[in-house]
Design a protein around this motif. Structure first.
Motif, PDB file in Angstrom:
ATOM      1  N   TYR A  86       0.846  -1.188   0.000  1.00  0.00           N
ATOM      2  CA  TYR A  86       0.000   0.000   0.000  1.00  0.00           C
ATOM      3  C   TYR A  86       0.884   1.242   0.000  1.00  0.00           C
ATOM      4  CZ  TYR A  86      -2.790  -3.799   1.932  1.00  0.00           C
ATOM      5  OH  TYR A  86      -3.388  -5.011   2.138  1.00  0.00           O
ATOM      6  N   GLN A  88       0.874   5.821   0.086  1.00  0.00           N
ATOM      7  CA  GLN A  88       0.157   7.062   0.393  1.00  0.00           C
ATOM      8  C   GLN A  88       1.121   8.222   0.195  1.00  0.00           C
ATOM      9  OE1 GLN A  88      -2.535   7.548   3.964  1.00  0.00           O
ATOM     10  NE2 GLN A  88      -0.840   8.856   4.662  1.00  0.00           N
ATOM     11  N   ASP A  90       1.282  12.382   0.923  1.00  0.00           N
ATOM     12  CA  ASP A  90       0.642  13.482   1.654  1.00  0.00           C
ATOM     13  C   ASP A  90       1.230  14.801   1.160  1.00  0.00           C
ATOM     14  OD1 ASP A  90      -0.786  14.965   3.480  1.00  0.00           O
ATOM     15  OD2 ASP A  90       0.737  14.721   5.055  1.00  0.00           O
ATOM     16  N   ARG A  95      -3.205  20.346   1.517  1.00  0.00           N
ATOM     17  CA  ARG A  95      -4.116  19.493   2.283  1.00  0.00           C
ATOM     18  C   ARG A  95      -4.697  18.398   1.394  1.00  0.00           C
ATOM     19  NH1 ARG A  95      -7.545  23.721   6.112  1.00  0.00           N
ATOM     20  NH2 ARG A  95      -5.703  24.648   7.148  1.00  0.00           N
ATOM     21  N   LEU A  97      -4.284  14.332  -0.018  1.00  0.00           N
ATOM     22  CA  LEU A  97      -3.802  13.003   0.340  1.00  0.00           C
ATOM     23  C   LEU A  97      -4.133  12.034  -0.787  1.00  0.00           C
ATOM     24  CD1 LEU A  97      -2.483  11.339   2.645  1.00  0.00           C
ATOM     25  CD2 LEU A  97      -4.803  10.754   3.385  1.00  0.00           C
ATOM     26  N   TRP A  98      -3.082  11.453  -1.353  1.00  0.00           N
ATOM     27  CA  TRP A  98      -3.289  10.453  -2.421  1.00  0.00           C
ATOM     28  C   TRP A  98      -3.013   9.074  -1.850  1.00  0.00           C
ATOM     29  CZ3 TRP A  98      -0.128   6.699  -4.435  1.00  0.00           C
ATOM     30  CH2 TRP A  98      -0.578   6.051  -5.605  1.00  0.00           C
ATOM     31  N   ARG A  99      -3.890   8.113  -2.180  1.00  0.00           N
ATOM     32  CA  ARG A  99      -3.725   6.733  -1.723  1.00  0.00           C
ATOM     33  C   ARG A  99      -3.819   5.810  -2.925  1.00  0.00           C
ATOM     34  NH1 ARG A  99      -7.535   5.623   3.333  1.00  0.00           N
ATOM     35  NH2 ARG A  99      -5.884   4.111   3.807  1.00  0.00           N
ATOM     36  N   GLN A 104      -7.318   1.530  -0.564  1.00  0.00           N
ATOM     37  CA  GLN A 104      -8.617   2.164  -0.372  1.00  0.00           C
ATOM     38  C   GLN A 104      -9.393   1.543   0.782  1.00  0.00           C
ATOM     39  OE1 GLN A 104      -9.435   4.924  -1.980  1.00  0.00           O
ATOM     40  NE2 GLN A 104      -7.427   4.777  -3.010  1.00  0.00           N
ATOM     41  N   PRO A 107      -7.873   1.877   6.830  1.00  0.00           N
ATOM     42  CA  PRO A 107      -8.189   3.132   7.521  1.00  0.00           C
ATOM     43  C   PRO A 107      -7.107   4.165   7.233  1.00  0.00           C
ATOM     44  CG  PRO A 107      -7.342   1.508   9.061  1.00  0.00           C
ATOM     45  CD  PRO A 107      -7.543   0.784   7.757  1.00  0.00           C
ATOM     46  N   GLN A 108      -7.362   5.391   7.633  1.00  0.00           N
ATOM     47  CA  GLN A 108      -6.392   6.445   7.373  1.00  0.00           C
ATOM     48  C   GLN A 108      -5.073   6.101   8.056  1.00  0.00           C
ATOM     49  OE1 GLN A 108      -7.714  10.343   8.425  1.00  0.00           O
ATOM     50  NE2 GLN A 108      -5.812  11.340   7.807  1.00  0.00           N
ATOM     51  N   LEU A 109      -4.015   6.246   7.286  1.00  0.00           N
ATOM     52  CA  LEU A 109      -2.701   5.879   7.806  1.00  0.00           C
ATOM     53  C   LEU A 109      -2.184   6.981   8.715  1.00  0.00           C
ATOM     54  CD1 LEU A 109      -1.094   4.446   4.550  1.00  0.00           C
ATOM     55  CD2 LEU A 109      -2.410   3.258   6.306  1.00  0.00           C
ATOM     56  N   PRO A 110      -1.633   6.624   9.862  1.00  0.00           N
ATOM     57  CA  PRO A 110      -1.129   7.650  10.788  1.00  0.00           C
ATOM     58  C   PRO A 110       0.114   8.321  10.221  1.00  0.00           C
ATOM     59  CG  PRO A 110      -0.540   5.468  11.573  1.00  0.00           C
ATOM     60  CD  PRO A 110      -1.439   5.259  10.387  1.00  0.00           C
TER      61      PRO A 110
END
Length: 448
Positions: A86, A88, A90, A95, A97-99, A104, A107-110
């Motif tokens: 995976y 991501q 930033d 502001r 965020l590409w994933r 998909q 959950p949102q990655l820290p």
């Protein structure tokens, strides 16, 4: 604890070596496993590095500084949902965020604080699963302005865990097989190494039941001295038994004559003559018994005798001789090193030096000297006097031979000394001293 003390040498060596061997294999296995795990982890992080470099290569920013990535990605796993890889990106300035399509469902990655140009590796736990994470921040220039982009790639640890588990199974399987082979080899080596001890045990059992007289086998040099000393002990025991048998026979034979005389004198009418005869024969029998006991009690166990300081014994003997011959005002001189020691029985030392000193005191005119000296191989004891010396240097060594009937004695002192010296594989030499009289030299070899 008591059970461990009763373990045989073979069991002690087997269990001790097995414990060391198994401990070594366990520690070696853990060390190899740790090194491989670290290497495997680093290789996975290197793969994540490559994925981030690929993302940096395909990432573009438009005129407004927004992310612009192609629809297809060179790494196919990033396009497949639940693929285990995976990504991501930033863009905190916009502001944005590409994933990746594969991320998909996550959950949102820290996000963590990063320094530009510094790699960050960590293990994350998301939704009950563990992931290897690599993050990298770059400074992106757009005309006269610049902004930070943070790239993050994760990989499910299932693949890492599967590879590590496969290696662990192979590693511990081979280590177990190697340990089993080494334990088997150890058993065979111990059996082969301890075979001389079992053979020695069998020979001792044969000596005990009388089927052989001594240890005959050829043994390794570590056991050969033991076999030699055992043979000496057996020989000394046989010699001691022989001495006791001979002493009993000699005692019985020697007492026949005094007993016959006493039996013949029973009918003697003269009580004074009978008492005189009785006293003479009792004294004679006492001398005979003392002589035979002296012969039977010869120790001569030089190989087992402790190391003994000789000067204190010599000083005690000199003091005793001065009292015994006090009326003749003789001078007794001792020449001995303070630290002189030798492997000899204390009773034998007193018997040898005491008998010769007493004889020298009987024959000396004014002076008796006792010299003790030792080299690496032999102890030499020399007693010299200023008497008339030996006319015959062989006769005094024979039992019952007295050179002068006017001098008190029984003619057995030097013969007892000769027996003791012979028991130590030494020899006695009679000669003439520098003082003008007799010289008796006792040479005792080192038993070791």
């Amino acid at each position: 604890m008591r059970g461990w003390r009763n373990l045989s040498i073979r069991a002690r060596l087997h269990w001790g070596a097995s414990a060391v061997l198994l401990t070594f294999f366990c520690l070696a296995g853990l060390a190899v496993q740790g090194v491989y795990s670290e290497h495997l982890r680093n290789s996975h992080f290197e793969r994540l590095h490559s994925a981030i470099y690929m993302l940096i290569a395909i990432t573009e920013l438009d005129a407004k500084g927004r992310l612009a990535l192609p629809s297809s990605i060179a790494e196919p796993l990033l396009s497949v949902p639940h693929s285990g890889l995976y990504a991501q990106i930033d863009n905190p300035t916009q502001r944005e965020l590409w994933r990746s399509p594969s991320a998909q469902s996550l959950p949102q990655l820290p996000l963590s604080s990063l320094q530009t140009g510094v790699w960050q590796h960590r293990t994350l736990r998301l939704a009950g699963r563990d992931y290897l994470s690599t993050e990298y921040q770059v400074r992106w220039n757009i005309g006269q302005q610049s902004q930070n982009l943070r790239f993050m790639v994760l990989e499910d640890t299932q693949r890492f865990a599967a590879q590590l588990a496969q290696f662990q199974r192979a590693l511990w399987g081979w280590l177990a097989a190697a340990a089993l082979c080494l334990l088997l080899a150890q058993v065979l080596l111990l059996r082969w190494g301890l075979w001389p001890l079992r053979r020695l045990e069998a020979e001792l059992a044969a000596i005990e039941n009388g089927s052989q007289k001594q240890v005959n086998g050829v043994y390794p040099r570590e056991i050969a001295p033991l076999a030699t000393r055992l043979n000496r002990l057996v020989e000394q025991e046989h010699a001691r038994q022989q001495r006791y048998r001979e002493a009993l026979g000699d005692l019985a034979h020697s007492l026949k004559t005094p007993l016959a005389i006493l039996r013949a004198e029973q009918d003697n009418a003269d009580p004074i003559a009978y008492r005189q005869t009785l006293a003479e024969q009792v004294t004679r029998m006492d001398h005979i018994v003392q002589h035979q006991l002296g012969r039977a009690a010869l120790r001569g166990q030089a190989s087992l005798a402790p190391v003994l300081a000789l000067k204190p014994i010599a000083e005690r003997l000199i003091a005793s001789m001065q009292k015994v011959h006090a009326q003749r005002n003789l001078q007794f001189a001792l020449y001995c090193d303070d630290l002189l020691q030798w492997s000899i029985d204390e009773g034998d030392a007193f018997e040898m030096m005491g008998n010769v000193l007493d004889n020298a005191g009987k024959w000396a005119k004014t002076r008796v000297e006792l010299h003790l000296q030792a080299s690496r191989r032999e102890l030499i004891i020399t007693i010299a006097d200023d008497g008339s010396g030996f006319v015959d240097t062989q006769a005094p060594l024979q039992r019952g031979i007295r050179l002068d009937e006017r001098v008190a004695g029984h003619g057995i002192g030097l013969s007892v000394v000769a027996d003791i010296v012979q028991a130590y594989q030494g020899h006695i030499t009679l000669g003439h001293s520098a003082l003008g009289g007799a010289s008796v030299m006792l040479t005792i070899p080192d038993p070791r």
